[in-house]
Each structure stands twice: as C-alpha cells, then as structure tokens.
Motif scaffolding. Structure first.
Motif, mmCIF file in Angstrom:
data_model
loop_
_atom_site.group_PDB
_atom_site.id
_atom_site.type_symbol
_atom_site.label_atom_id
_atom_site.label_comp_id
_atom_site.label_asym_id
_atom_site.label_seq_id
_atom_site.Cartn_x
_atom_site.Cartn_y
_atom_site.Cartn_z
ATOM 1 N N VAL A 284 72.463 41.007 90.108
ATOM 2 C CA VAL A 284 71.710 39.871 90.653
ATOM 3 C C VAL A 284 70.220 40.186 90.576
ATOM 4 O O VAL A 284 69.773 41.245 91.041
ATOM 5 C CB VAL A 284 72.126 39.579 92.105
ATOM 6 C CG1 VAL A 284 71.297 38.435 92.674
ATOM 7 C CG2 VAL A 284 73.605 39.249 92.173
ATOM 8 N N GLU B 192 66.277 38.715 91.386
ATOM 9 C CA GLU B 192 65.508 37.750 92.182
ATOM 10 C C GLU B 192 64.283 37.291 91.400
ATOM 11 O O GLU B 192 63.459 38.117 90.991
ATOM 12 C CB GLU B 192 65.066 38.386 93.504
ATOM 13 C CG GLU B 192 66.218 38.723 94.429
ATOM 14 C CD GLU B 192 65.742 39.359 95.724
ATOM 15 O OE1 GLU B 192 64.511 39.553 95.862
ATOM 16 O OE2 GLU B 192 66.588 39.646 96.586
ATOM 17 N N ASN B 193 64.163 35.976 91.189
ATOM 18 C CA ASN B 193 62.982 35.394 90.543
ATOM 19 C C ASN B 193 62.116 34.712 91.610
ATOM 20 O O ASN B 193 62.568 33.760 92.274
ATOM 21 C CB ASN B 193 63.389 34.360 89.485
ATOM 22 C CG ASN B 193 63.995 35.021 88.269
ATOM 23 O OD1 ASN B 193 63.705 36.175 87.981
ATOM 24 N ND2 ASN B 193 64.839 34.298 87.556
ATOM 25 N N GLU C 78 64.760 32.612 93.941
ATOM 26 C CA GLU C 78 66.120 32.205 93.554
ATOM 27 C C GLU C 78 66.839 33.416 92.959
ATOM 28 O O GLU C 78 66.215 34.285 92.342
ATOM 29 C CB GLU C 78 66.081 31.061 92.533
ATOM 30 C CG GLU C 78 65.427 31.396 91.220
ATOM 31 C CD GLU C 78 65.534 30.259 90.213
ATOM 32 O OE1 GLU C 78 66.327 29.338 90.470
ATOM 33 O OE2 GLU C 78 64.828 30.318 89.193
ATOM 34 N N GLU C 79 68.154 33.469 93.141
ATOM 35 C CA GLU C 79 68.963 34.581 92.627
ATOM 36 C C GLU C 79 69.670 34.157 91.349
ATOM 37 O O GLU C 79 70.272 33.078 91.299
ATOM 38 C CB GLU C 79 69.989 35.030 93.663
ATOM 39 C CG GLU C 79 69.369 35.721 94.865
ATOM 40 C CD GLU C 79 70.423 36.192 95.854
ATOM 41 O OE1 GLU C 79 71.573 35.718 95.751
ATOM 42 O OE2 GLU C 79 70.106 37.021 96.731
ATOM 43 N N LYS C 80 69.574 35.011 90.324
ATOM 44 C CA LYS C 80 70.253 34.749 89.052
ATOM 45 C C LYS C 80 71.110 35.950 88.676
ATOM 46 O O LYS C 80 70.687 37.097 88.842
ATOM 47 C CB LYS C 80 69.238 34.478 87.935
ATOM 48 C CG LYS C 80 68.656 33.091 87.958
ATOM 49 C CD LYS C 80 67.818 32.844 86.715
ATOM 50 C CE LYS C 80 67.288 31.405 86.687
ATOM 51 N NZ LYS C 80 66.494 31.158 85.464
ATOM 52 N N GLU C 81 72.319 35.656 88.176
ATOM 53 C CA GLU C 81 73.200 36.733 87.706
ATOM 54 C C GLU C 81 72.851 37.064 86.257
ATOM 55 O O GLU C 81 72.810 36.175 85.402
ATOM 56 C CB GLU C 81 74.666 36.326 87.808
ATOM 57 C CG GLU C 81 75.192 36.329 89.224
ATOM 58 C CD GLU C 81 76.698 36.162 89.284
ATOM 59 O OE1 GLU C 81 77.298 35.868 88.222
ATOM 60 O OE2 GLU C 81 77.275 36.321 90.367
ATOM 61 N N VAL C 82 72.603 38.343 85.999
ATOM 62 C CA VAL C 82 72.264 38.801 84.647
ATOM 63 C C VAL C 82 73.346 39.772 84.186
ATOM 64 O O VAL C 82 73.735 40.679 84.931
ATOM 65 C CB VAL C 82 70.884 39.502 84.629
ATOM 66 C CG1 VAL C 82 70.568 40.019 83.234
ATOM 67 C CG2 VAL C 82 69.812 38.553 85.103
#
Length: 721
Positions: free
Chosen positions: A613, A615-616, A707-711
C-alpha cells in the motif's frame, strides 16, 4: 455251526490284540499325541473282521506318519521371547515396532505424544531412532532386547571402466574436435553456417543457439573437422563447460565492434580449465565500426596474447556473413591439429561422450555423441550413466543413416532404454546382461549416497524440531497435559479438514513449477538458473517436477494437486492437453527463447507477492487556531486550518502530524468553509474541521489529506541477464 462260532471267536481275539498293540504304539512313539478314532461304517467293520492283519498294518503306518509329523513341527517351533520383552533394532519403522510389540499403530502414536517428534509428519513407514524406540517400549511397561545385527556382505563392484591406454602402434589419425565459443550474438552459428554452406542460424529461435550442435565439416583440401556449436547465452554455461571437456581446440569468436563481453571471459576460463589451445576469430570485420586491434588489447587482460603481440594464440580477422577469410581460419585449425598429433585407437570396445540427449516422438530416447575410442556399429551394447542401449540406428548431422562411426566423428544414436544425461561417459560392454549389471551397480551406489544425504537432512531437521519443541514446552510449562492438548487442538483446528489443494492455496507466497524441455541440456540450463533463486522470504519457489518431452496429462494432474504452473521450453501441448488445463485452471507457459521463459517466471513470482500500500498525498493544511463546538452534551474540538498545498477532500483519508509524529489516522467528521458544509477545500482557503475521534489540536499541527493505492511489488531475484 460250531465251526462258524470258532472262526468268529478267533477273529475277536486277533482284533483285541491289534487294539492293544495300537494303544501301546500311540503312547510310546507319538509322545502322547491325541488320536481320535473315526466312527466307521458297517462295511469298514466287516473288512476289519475279514482282514484283521491288513487293518493292523494300516493303523501302524498312520501312527508312524503322525509321529513323524509331530517331530517335524517340533523342529520348526521358534523359541519365544520372555513375556513382556520386545526385540528391537536400530531405525525401525512405526509399523515394525507395533508388530514387534504386538500393539496397534495408534498405541505407538500415543506413546510418542508430548515428545520431540512431530506426530503430524509421522507415517506407518516413518523411521524411528533407537532412543525413541526404547522410550516407547518403556512407556508400554515392557522390556527391550537388542536384535543381533546381520553382517552385510560388501557388494561386489560390477561397474564398467575404461580400457587401459592403447599401444601407440595401433593409433591412427582422427579428425580434430573443435568447439566454437563466444558471447551471444557474436556470430558463432553464422560462422558454422558459412563453413557448412547451410542455414542453421535462420532456424534458431530468436537467432540464439540454445543447444549444442555437433557437425562434421569436409574442407576442400580433404580434411575433416568436427565442430561443436555451443550456446553463447548466459543461461547455458554448463553446456559450454561440457563442450570444452571433449574438445581438442577452441575457436573463440569475438565481434570486432563489441569487443570482450561477459560470456567471452567465461569461455576463456572454460578453455583454460580444460587445458585446450585457443584460436581467436575476430568476426564482423566488414562493419565500419569494427576495431580488431582493440579486441586483441582487451584480451591481454585475460591472458590471451596473440602472435602479433608476442604470444602463441593465432588471430584471424573474418566476416562470417560474407565468408571472408574462412579458409584461413580452417587452415589455422588444421595446422594446430597437426601440431597436436591427434590420434585414437579405432579397435576394441567403444568409448565416447554424450554431447546432448533428448526424447524424440518417433525415435524415442536419442543422444548426440562424440566417439573417442573404438568404432561404433549397429548392435553394440552401450552404457551411459544409469541407462543402456543396444544400437538400432545411427545418423549423421543431416539425419542420414550411417553404418559405423570412428573416433572423432559425431553421431546420433537410437536404441536407448532411458534418456541418459548430457555429459555422461559412453562405454561399450560385452552383452545386455553385463549392461544390466553395470546399471544395477550404479543405481545401488546412487541410492547409498542418497541415503547418507537423507540421514544427514533428517538429523538436521530433528535437531531443528527438537529446539522448536523445547521452546513450545517452555510456553506450556505451567499447563497440565489436558490443557496443552486443548491449546494445540485450537491452534491446528482450521487445518484439519482442508484438502491438500486448499492448504496450498492458503499459502499464496509459494510458486510451484513443473519444467519440461526438449533436450536434457535445456532442462539443465533452466534448473541452473532456478538454483540461483534467493528470494524465498518474498515468495518460495518449489520445483515439483522436471523432465523432457511434451506436456502430458500427468503434468496437468501434478500441477492441479499442488496449484502449480507448467513451463515448457521448445516443447508442445496438444489441443486435448490445453483444454484439460483450461478446464482445471492450470497455466501452461510455452517458450522457445530461454530469457523470455525466465521473464515469464518472474512475472508469475511477482503476481504471488502481496500488494504493498502506497500513500499519495493530495493536500496539506496547517492548524492556525483551535476552538470547540458543543453538540448536545459533548464538546467537539475543531481546528481552524489553511490549505498550504493541494486540496482537502472529505472523501479521502487524513492524518494528524505533530512534531513529525503521526498522532492520528482516519476520516473527517465535518469540513466547513465559514458556516457551510463543503466537500473540497482548495489551496489558500481557510476551513474548520473536526475528526472522527476526540483529539485535542495544537497550533502548528499539520493535517495531511491522502489516498491509499495498492502497488504490485516485483521480486528482488536477479537471474543474471
């Protein structure tokens, strides 16, 4: 009438005497054996009365037979052990110990409960060591007695060996075996094409040689040279090493515009290790950017000194594509071969080396070999590794049948019972029976070595498990055995009713693979790459099976059982196999170029890694003032903020930072501009906000909207190319 009565009376007297004799014999000779008379019929009684003497003889014979039978039984009876005594020996299985004790297997499991043995992995055929065997016997209230060990006779060595060196008088000249080495795409196969007037390079996948090719080239001068074309790709290091071990001369191909590369250095090292002389072929000299002198100077750093610079290595500038100076290179090779005085013995039992092996659909197991001694003919019985063959057919590099192959000649051999490994030594034996003996001995030796290694692994695992067991015991030291059992049951309850495939699916960080290749060398190269895998902490790589040939139903079934992926190199999967795999959800990855297969394998490993996860940051605001608002009976802290960067979006997640430490993470309960509820506040605007948790604000705090993004992460494993 009186006469009849007298005869009857005499018969009764004789019958009484016979009965007494029978009674005496039964007690004396049978040792009180139980003998039950059978109820006879009237006809039998009438025969006794008429022929008393014959009846007596038959009775005596029957008693004698019974006595002999009892004596034989006595001889066979084994002296029993003392009651409650068990005969034990080292390394008994669970089933053998249960049989020796006269108990069930469950009794053994119960006795081993709460010991350092892992009962989950214990099977009826699992081996127990002496200390555990004694412990089980003692716990069962019995005594043990060590069995006498039988002295095993040392097995006679029946292996086949090379013949002693031949008499120099019988030696005859043979063609030199020349291996072409160099970096990938430096023109090795194109050079061989020009010498053979063929187009091998155009048939290679991606223009990259991925097998060893053995070819006999006839020069215009009448000379013969056997060439080995080895792969230059980094993955095929073992193939290049094998090529140098059977060669007489190495031609090192270096591209004039690229110079010395990684596999060039490796090829020089292989030649040095094998003690083989070098000839330098500087290729692509027709290109404008070619610089042969730079190549010669670069090779000085690796102890390859050309004749122009005072060394002993011949250097020839060529253009394999245009055919320039190829005859000069061939003459240099022939001249070096004459200096080496290459000779061999063409008589007697055959000796050779397998260059490559594969499984052909029509021909069965096939090998490419170089004959080093003797002359190979149809009908010869050969042994290589743990396989043997009676030669049925032989072919040259153009698939043309040949009747014989003398030393230095490459040949394709049919008739193998199993596919031998590339690099195995070929030895001819006298008969098929002798071949069976050799294979049996080699299998036995391999089994003994494997058993030694297995024992070492088992002992290491037991030590490891003993340490884990002691740690667990310390945790449960304050509990009673009933409480321990309950805790262990709760811990492992979720695994008890799972099927094997479901258990595998639980651990997603495992990639189980099946590797299939067209020839032994290809499979070997892939396995060598997989051995370099060093990222088990990220995703475990498990090789379920490897072998040669097309994808089969067995491969699909194995992959299904372990939730695995099938990787095929230069092999096929027919339509029925593809449909079966699709139906069962099994992936089949087929490739003709090795680095593409490895890239696909890395992608598969990446897909098994858990997503990370990230964080942007969307906006940042600083707290300028604090106050509270009364809602009902509660006072809610409110921060007066100004957006310094980006924007604040109520839908997103927020965090409160104080003195560079994250105090809180969550969502906003309200966001207002003046008195209006809003969704978004942009840069430079003021706002009031409250959190979803009661936290007091301080002037100078920072509010971060993110916002949280899965990478999807990538594996750290680097195969080296």
């Amino acid at each position: 009438m009186n006469r009849r009565l007298i005869l009857k009376f005499e018969n009764l007297i004789q019958l009484r005497g016979a009965c007494r004799q029978l009674h005496t014999v039964c007690y004396r000779k049978v040792n009180r054996a139980q003998w039950k008379p059978v109820q006879s019929s009237a006809h039998a009684l009438w025969s006794v009365l008429l022929y008393p003497q014959s009846w007596q003889n038959r009775a005596l014979l029957q008693c004698r037979h019974l006595a002999i039978k009892e004596e034989t039984k006595k001889k066979k009876v084994k002296v029993p052990l003392t009651k409650g005594e068990v005969e034990i020996r080292q390394k008994m299985t669970v089933a053998e110990l249960a049989g020796a004790m006269g108990k069930g297997i469950d009794h053994i499991y119960e006795a081993l409960l709460y010991t350092d043995i892992n009962l989950d992995s214990l099977e009826p055929d699992s081996v127990l060591y002496e200390d555990h065997i004694k412990l089980v016997v003692k716990k069962s209230g019995m005594k043990y007695k060590s069995a006498k060990l039988k002295e095993e006779k040392e097995r006679e060595n029946t292996d086949a060996v090379k013949r002693p060196p031949a008499d120099p008088a019988v030696l005859t000249p043979r063609p030199p075996v020349v291996t072409i080495l160099g970096h990938v795409d430096h023109g090795k196969t194109t050079l061989l094409d020009s010498l053979r007037k063929t187009q091998v390079a155009s048939m290679e996948a991606g223009g990259i040689t991925q097998h060893i090719g053995a070819f006999l080239v006839h020069l215009p001068s009448g000379e013969k040279i056997t060439f080995l074309d080895t792969p230059g790709h980094a993955a095929f290091s073992a193939m290049r090493a094998r090529g140098t071990h059977v060669t007489d001369i190495v031609i090192l191909v270096v591209a004039a515009e690229d110079g010395v590369m990684q596999q060039t250095i490796e090829s020089i090292q292989h030649a040095k290790n094998a003690g083989v002389p070098l000839i330098l072929a500087i290729n692509k000299c027709d290109k404008p950017e070619a610089d042969p002198e730079r190549v010669k100077k670069e090779l000085l750093a690796h102890d390859v000194v050309c004749e122009e610079l005072g060394g002993d290595v011949q250097a020839v500038n060529i253009s394999a594509l245009k055919g320039e100076n190829l005859m000069v290179l061939a003459e240099a090779t022939v001249a070096l071969a004459e200096m080496l005085e290459l000779k061999a013995d063409p008589t007697g039992l055959v000796e050779g080396t397998i260059i490559e092996s594969r499984k052909d659909k029509g021909k069965g197991p096939v090998t490419t070999a170089i004959i080093q001694r003797g002359t190979l003919r149809k009908g010869c019985v050969l042994v290589a590794g743990k396989s043997w063959a009676k030669v049925r057919f032989m072919f040259d590099e153009n698939s043309k049948a040949v009747d014989s192959a003398s030393p230095g000649i490459p040949v394709e051999i049919m008739g193998w019972k199993e596919v031998p490994s590339a690099g195995d030594e070929i030895l001819e034996v006298e008969s098929e029976q002798r071949a069976h003996e050799v294979v049996a001995w080699r299998t036995y030796v391999e089994q003994q070595e494997k058993m030694k290694k297995d024992v070492e692994v088992i002992e290491a695992k037991q030590r490891e498990h003993r340490m884990e067991y002691e740690k667990e015991q310390k945790k449960f030291a304050h509990l009673t055995w009933r409480q321990k059992k309950a805790v262990l049951y709760k811990t492992n309850k979720h695994l008890m009713f799972l099927k094997p495939k479901e258990r595998t699916e639980m651990d997603k960080n495992v990639l189980s693979v099946i590797v299939k290749g067209d020839v032994d060398g290809s499979v070997e190269a892939i396995l060598n790459i997989l051995e370099s895998y060093d990222a088990d902490e990220e995703c475990k790589l498990d090789i379920l099976h490897f072998g040669m040939g097309d994808i089969s139903e067995t491969d699909i079934s194995l992959a299904e059982a372990f939730n695995g992926v099938i990787f095929g190199f230069s092999v096929k999967a027919n339509e029925s196999i593809k449909k079966m795999a699709a139906k069962k959800g099994i992936k089949i990855k087929l490739h003709n170029v090795i680095y593409k297969l490895i890239d696909d394998l890395k992608d598969e490993l990446n897909s098994r890694l858990p997503p990370s996860v990230v964080e942007n940051t969307i906006g940042e605001a600083s707290v300028l003032d604090t106050f509270s608002v009364t809602v009902g009976k509660n006072k809610i802290p409110v921060a007066g903020c100004r957006v310094q960067k980006g924007m604040l979006d109520k839908k997103m997640k927020f965090k409160l930072i104080r003195n560079r430490d994250v105090i809180w993470k969550g969502s906003l309960s309200s966001l207002k501009h003046h008195k209006d509820d809003v969704q978004v506040i942009k840069t430079g605007m003021d706002c009031g906000l409250s959190l979803d948790k009661y936290i007091e604000f301080n002037i100078g705090d920072e509010i971060i909207c993110y916002e949280e993004k899965e990478v999807q992460p990538t594996t750290s494993w680097d195969p080296g190319f």
